[in-house]
Write a protein that holds these residues in place. Structure first.
Motif, PDB file in Angstrom:
ATOM      1  N   GLU A 223       0.805  -1.222   0.000  1.00 32.38           N
ATOM      2  CA  GLU A 223       0.000   0.000   0.000  1.00 32.38           C
ATOM      3  C   GLU A 223       0.840   1.275   0.000  1.00 32.38           C
ATOM      4  N   PHE A 224       2.165   1.137   0.076  1.00 28.00           N
ATOM      5  CA  PHE A 224       3.020   2.305   0.262  1.00 28.00           C
ATOM      6  C   PHE A 224       3.557   2.889  -1.039  1.00 28.00           C
ATOM      7  N   PHE A 225       4.001   2.039  -1.961  1.00 28.18           N
ATOM      8  CA  PHE A 225       4.480   2.534  -3.260  1.00 28.18           C
ATOM      9  C   PHE A 225       4.228   1.469  -4.315  1.00 28.18           C
ATOM     10  N   THR A 226       4.303   1.898  -5.564  1.00 21.95           N
ATOM     11  CA  THR A 226       3.979   0.984  -6.666  1.00 21.95           C
ATOM     12  C   THR A 226       5.214   0.280  -7.226  1.00 21.95           C
ATOM     13  N   ASN A 227       6.420   0.712  -6.827  1.00 17.15           N
ATOM     14  CA  ASN A 227       7.637   0.049  -7.312  1.00 17.15           C
ATOM     15  C   ASN A 227       7.675  -1.404  -6.844  1.00 17.15           C
ATOM     16  N   THR A 228       8.152  -2.277  -7.710  1.00 19.84           N
ATOM     17  CA  THR A 228       8.406  -3.656  -7.288  1.00 19.84           C
ATOM     18  C   THR A 228       9.880  -3.852  -6.948  1.00 19.84           C
ATOM     19  N   VAL A 229      10.743  -2.963  -7.491  1.00 25.52           N
ATOM     20  CA  VAL A 229      12.184  -3.034  -7.215  1.00 25.52           C
ATOM     21  C   VAL A 229      12.712  -1.626  -6.968  1.00 25.52           C
ATOM     22  N   LEU A 230      13.465  -1.466  -5.887  1.00 30.05           N
ATOM     23  CA  LEU A 230      14.179  -0.222  -5.619  1.00 30.05           C
ATOM     24  C   LEU A 230      15.671  -0.512  -5.773  1.00 30.05           C
ATOM     25  N   THR A 231      16.388   0.382  -6.433  1.00 31.49           N
ATOM     26  CA  THR A 231      17.802   0.106  -6.718  1.00 31.49           C
ATOM     27  C   THR A 231      18.714   1.215  -6.200  1.00 31.49           C
ATOM     28  N   LYS A 232      19.940   0.825  -5.903  1.00 25.02           N
ATOM     29  CA  LYS A 232      20.998   1.764  -5.539  1.00 25.02           C
ATOM     30  C   LYS A 232      22.258   1.271  -6.236  1.00 25.02           C
ATOM     31  N   THR A 233      22.872   2.121  -7.055  1.00 27.05           N
ATOM     32  CA  THR A 233      24.034   1.730  -7.842  1.00 27.05           C
ATOM     33  C   THR A 233      25.258   2.531  -7.417  1.00 27.05           C
ATOM     34  N   TYR A 234      26.371   1.828  -7.223  1.00 27.66           N
ATOM     35  CA  TYR A 234      27.637   2.444  -6.848  1.00 27.66           C
ATOM     36  C   TYR A 234      28.626   2.286  -8.002  1.00 27.66           C
ATOM     37  N   LYS A 235      29.140   3.401  -8.495  1.00 31.70           N
ATOM     38  CA  LYS A 235      30.122   3.385  -9.575  1.00 31.70           C
ATOM     39  C   LYS A 235      31.505   3.587  -8.980  1.00 31.70           C
ATOM     40  N   MET A 236      32.445   2.736  -9.406  1.00 30.64           N
ATOM     41  CA  MET A 236      33.787   2.762  -8.844  1.00 30.64           C
ATOM     42  C   MET A 236      34.833   2.967  -9.934  1.00 30.64           C
ATOM     43  N   ARG A 237      36.037   3.277  -9.487  1.00 29.41           N
ATOM     44  CA  ARG A 237      37.157   3.431 -10.402  1.00 29.41           C
ATOM     45  C   ARG A 237      38.371   2.756  -9.794  1.00 29.41           C
ATOM     46  N   CYS A 256      27.194   7.512  -6.557  1.00 29.50           N
ATOM     47  CA  CYS A 256      26.130   6.533  -6.345  1.00 29.50           C
ATOM     48  C   CYS A 256      24.812   7.158  -6.784  1.00 29.50           C
ATOM     49  N   THR A 257      23.959   6.346  -7.343  1.00 30.40           N
ATOM     50  CA  THR A 257      22.659   6.824  -7.814  1.00 30.40           C
ATOM     51  C   THR A 257      21.562   5.950  -7.224  1.00 30.40           C
ATOM     52  N   GLY A 258      20.498   6.587  -6.835  1.00 33.12           N
ATOM     53  CA  GLY A 258      19.356   5.849  -6.302  1.00 33.12           C
ATOM     54  C   GLY A 258      18.284   5.705  -7.357  1.00 33.12           C
ATOM     55  N   CYS A 259      17.053   5.756  -6.926  1.00 33.87           N
ATOM     56  CA  CYS A 259      15.935   5.642  -7.870  1.00 33.87           C
ATOM     57  C   CYS A 259      14.739   6.382  -7.293  1.00 33.87           C
ATOM     58  N   PRO A 260      13.852   6.864  -8.144  1.00 29.82           N
ATOM     59  CA  PRO A 260      12.629   7.499  -7.629  1.00 29.82           C
ATOM     60  C   PRO A 260      11.706   6.457  -7.031  1.00 29.82           C
ATOM     61  N   ILE A 261      11.033   6.815  -5.974  1.00 25.09           N
ATOM     62  CA  ILE A 261      10.048   5.933  -5.344  1.00 25.09           C
ATOM     63  C   ILE A 261       8.663   6.498  -5.642  1.00 25.09           C
TER      64      ILE A 261
END
Length: 409
Positions: A223-237, A256-261
């Motif tokens: 009942e809280f949000f419609t996303n089925t997957v939430l992601t967080k990506t970390y880019k490294m060098r 690092c990038t997140g995602c809209p909820i």
């Protein structure tokens, strides 16, 4: 009412305006530079951030003896040759870490079928067989026949009193609550949402792509949000900085990038509304302003830190905040996902405590010394708290969460 405040009020969903907080404040005309300095002071009190900074300073202990300056020119030439060799070593080390990343990707594919089966059991998509459920306890955990029978009767009694649950209820929520690093991020309003978390997966970047990894949080319909997957990506060098190659110490987090909820109307726990009573210093008039501000929540984890770095902090401060955020992501990837069941039962927590017992004792001694130094400091005032510098709720996400999670006693 100012135009910006009116805009905030207009954008706020009426359903989100329940339980409005009231805060009294005076208009001080404080400039942005002062606020930035205050935030920096607060941030420097954050033990997690200080630990991250300390790691970078570990290799900088000591001071030059002056011997280098006294060397003949011909010897200095040879020293330069050694430094060039060291740069080449740094580039080889960078390649080593790239291959480690490739190895991690390879074995992640081997682990995944086991993690998928774990997920199926947790969310009741698969019922394990009697053979799969058989677990031989350690000798010290062996029970007498009488104790086994008693335990069996108690379990049967509990099963009769309760409905047959599906899978393993609140599996991931229990894992989070059992781990200090994560439980300090949790708020009471986060827990009902995390009961719907079904799995966490780690995805590495594809071969030939820049080094990175993603954390994928899978949720059942809720009942809280419609996303089925939430992601967080970390880019490294993994390559030495040309301007400072000797600082290379393995892969570094670049961003690092997140995602809209997609929050359901009235269910966004990352925002709250407050009413501020502002008293004008000169005229003495009072006005009430309703505004939307960030709210402490685990789900601020999916709001990328760099969104506000350029606004509030200098480069070094930004790096420290990013390091604190990366610490959480790295811990979830390295420890939580591979050993989730052991954090659920608490066994991994005991192992972690054993690993840090000695270090903890040293930390306690250092803390005692620091307290003694503060008491002997004529300028030390125990009445002054860093919490008075500025209100944590005024901080943009996810800094408020990173700050709050270290303030718990």
């Amino acid at each position: 009412m100012s135009s910006s405040s009116s805009k905030d009020q207009a954008e706020m969903d009426p359903a989100d305006m329940e339980d409005v907080e009231e805060v009294e404040e005076e208009e001080t005309g404080e400039d942005e530079d002062t606020k930035a300095r205050q935030l920096t002071v607060q941030m420097m009190q954050n033990p997690q951030i200080l630990a991250a900074l300390q790691e970078r300073l570990d290799g900088l202990n000591g001071s030059p003896s002056g011997y280098m300056e006294s060397l003949p020119k011909v010897v200095k030439r040879r020293v330069n040759a050694l430094k060039n060799l060291q740069v080449k070593c740094a580039h080889i080390e960078a390649k080593f870490y790239e291959e480690v990343h490739e190895l991690e990707r390879k074995y992640a594919a081997l682990y995944q079928p086991l993690f998928d089966k774990r997920s199926d059991i947790v969310r009741a998509a698969y019922e394990p067989t009697d053979e799969e459920c058989e677990w031989k306890a350690d000798e010290e955990e062996e029970l007498t026949e009488e104790m086994k029978e008693k335990a069996k009767l108690e379990e049967e009694k509990k099963d009769e009193e309760k409905e047959d649950p599906k899978g393993i209820p609140e599996f991931w929520l229990t894992v989070f609550k059992n781990v200090d690093l994560l439980s300090d991020m949790l708020q009471e309003h986060d827990e009902p949402i995390l009961t719907h978390l079904q799995d966490i997966k780690v995805k590495f970047s594809d071969p030939g792509q820049p080094m990175s990894f993603s954390l994928e949080f899978y949720f059942e319909p809720n009942e809280f949000f419609t996303n089925t997957v939430l992601t967080k990506t970390y880019k490294m060098r993994s390559e030495p900085d040309e301007s400072d190659p000797f600082s290379f110490d393995g892969p570094e987090i670049m961003s690092c990038t997140g995602c809209p909820i997609d929050w359901t109307k009235g269910k966004n726990v990352t925002l709250k509304t407050i009413k501020k009573k502002q008293k004008h210093k000169g005229r003495g008039t009072v006005r009430t302003v309703t505004k939307t501000v960030p709210n402490d929540s685990f789900f601020n984890f999916f709001s990328p830190p760099e969104v506000f770095f350029s606004i509030c902090f200098q480069d070094e401060d930004s790096e420290a905040i990013l390091a604190a955020d990366f610490e959480i992501g790295h811990f979830i990837r390295e420890r939580i996902v591979p050993r989730a069941i052991l954090y659920f039962t608490g066994e991994a927590i005991e192992d972690d405590d054993d690993d840090y017992d000695e270090e903890g004792e040293e930390a306690d001694d250092e803390e005692g010394e620091e307290e003694a130094d503060e008491e002997n400091d004529p300028d030390y005032d125990p009445k002054v708290s860093t919490e008075d510098v500025c209100c944590p709720e005024d901080l943009p996400p996810p800094f408020s969460t990173l700050w709050t999670r270290t303030r718990a006693p």
